[in-house]
Design a protein around this motif. Structure first.
Motif, short mmCIF file in Angstrom:
data_model
loop_
_atom_site.label_atom_id
_atom_site.label_comp_id
_atom_site.label_asym_id
_atom_site.label_seq_id
_atom_site.Cartn_x
_atom_site.Cartn_y
_atom_site.Cartn_z
N LEU A 36 40.69 42.53 38.95
CA LEU A 36 39.31 42.33 39.39
C LEU A 36 38.43 41.86 38.24
N ALA A 37 38.62 42.44 37.07
CA ALA A 37 37.85 42.02 35.90
C ALA A 37 38.23 40.60 35.49
N ARG A 38 39.52 40.32 35.45
CA ARG A 38 40.01 39.00 35.05
C ARG A 38 39.53 37.92 36.02
N ALA A 39 39.43 38.26 37.31
CA ALA A 39 38.98 37.31 38.32
C ALA A 39 37.47 37.14 38.32
N GLY A 40 36.77 37.93 37.51
CA GLY A 40 35.33 37.81 37.42
C GLY A 40 34.59 38.44 38.59
N LEU A 41 35.19 39.45 39.22
CA LEU A 41 34.55 40.12 40.36
C LEU A 41 33.79 41.36 39.95
N VAL A 42 34.19 41.98 38.85
CA VAL A 42 33.48 43.14 38.31
C VAL A 42 33.20 42.89 36.84
N ARG A 43 32.16 43.55 36.35
CA ARG A 43 31.77 43.41 34.95
C ARG A 43 31.11 44.70 34.50
N PRO A 44 31.03 44.91 33.20
CA PRO A 44 30.25 46.06 32.72
C PRO A 44 28.78 45.85 33.06
N ALA A 45 28.10 46.90 33.49
CA ALA A 45 26.69 46.80 33.82
C ALA A 45 25.81 46.73 32.58
N ARG A 46 26.37 47.15 31.45
CA ARG A 46 25.63 47.08 30.18
C ARG A 46 26.62 46.95 29.05
N LEU A 47 26.12 46.59 27.90
CA LEU A 47 26.97 46.45 26.71
C LEU A 47 27.40 47.82 26.21
N GLY A 48 28.50 47.84 25.49
CA GLY A 48 29.00 49.07 24.90
C GLY A 48 30.13 48.75 23.93
N LEU A 49 30.61 49.74 23.27
CA LEU A 49 31.70 49.58 22.31
C LEU A 49 33.05 49.73 23.01
N LEU A 58 29.20 44.72 40.25
CA LEU A 58 29.79 43.55 40.89
C LEU A 58 29.11 42.29 40.36
N THR A 59 29.87 41.23 40.21
CA THR A 59 29.32 39.93 39.89
C THR A 59 28.89 39.27 41.21
N HIS A 60 28.28 38.09 41.12
CA HIS A 60 27.95 37.36 42.36
C HIS A 60 29.21 37.11 43.17
N ALA A 61 30.29 36.74 42.49
CA ALA A 61 31.57 36.49 43.19
C ALA A 61 32.09 37.77 43.84
N GLY A 62 31.95 38.90 43.17
CA GLY A 62 32.38 40.17 43.73
C GLY A 62 31.61 40.53 44.98
N HIS A 63 30.29 40.29 44.97
CA HIS A 63 29.47 40.52 46.17
C HIS A 63 29.94 39.62 47.31
N ALA A 64 30.23 38.36 46.99
CA ALA A 64 30.66 37.41 48.03
C ALA A 64 32.00 37.85 48.65
N VAL A 65 32.93 38.30 47.82
CA VAL A 65 34.23 38.75 48.34
C VAL A 65 34.04 39.98 49.22
N LEU A 66 33.19 40.89 48.78
CA LEU A 66 32.95 42.10 49.56
C LEU A 66 32.30 41.77 50.90
N ARG A 67 31.34 40.86 50.91
CA ARG A 67 30.69 40.46 52.16
C ARG A 67 31.68 39.77 53.10
N ALA A 68 32.58 38.97 52.51
CA ALA A 68 33.55 38.22 53.34
C ALA A 68 34.69 39.10 53.82
N GLY A 69 34.88 40.25 53.17
CA GLY A 69 36.00 41.11 53.54
C GLY A 69 37.33 40.54 53.14
N THR A 70 37.35 39.66 52.16
CA THR A 70 38.56 38.98 51.71
C THR A 70 39.36 39.88 50.78
N SER A 71 40.66 39.91 50.94
CA SER A 71 41.54 40.65 50.05
C SER A 71 41.77 39.83 48.79
N VAL A 72 41.64 40.47 47.62
CA VAL A 72 41.85 39.77 46.35
C VAL A 72 43.07 40.28 45.62
#
Length: 73
Positions: A36-49, A58-72
């Motif tokens: 999911l991270a590699r596909a750019g669907l999730v990301r850290p919400a803030r910076l950290g070490l 969720l990224t914009h792409a993650g929101h789109a996949v969730l709305r579409a109900g598509t399996s990734v």
């Protein structure tokens, strides 16, 4: 997993391929978490070490996949 991120229940342990926790418990399918991270669907919400836990978002792409109900994975 995307639904848990959208609900604010997920965290990422920062690293080159971040691990995911849901409700404070490590996910049993870290391969999918990495995918999911590699596909750019999730990301850290803030910076950290590397190694620190941060909220997952969720990224914009993650929101789109969730709305579409598509399996990734």
């Amino acid at each position: 997993m995307l639904r848990a991120v959208a609900a604010g229940r997920a965290e990422l342990v920062l690293g080159c391929e971040p691990d995911m926790l849901v409700d404070g418990v490590a996910c049993c399918d870290q391969v999918t978490a990495h995918d999911l991270a590699r596909a750019g669907l999730v990301r850290p919400a803030r910076l950290g070490l590397v190694g620190h836990r941060v909220p997952a978002a969720l990224t914009h792409a993650g929101h789109a996949v969730l709305r579409a109900g598509t399996s990734v994975a």
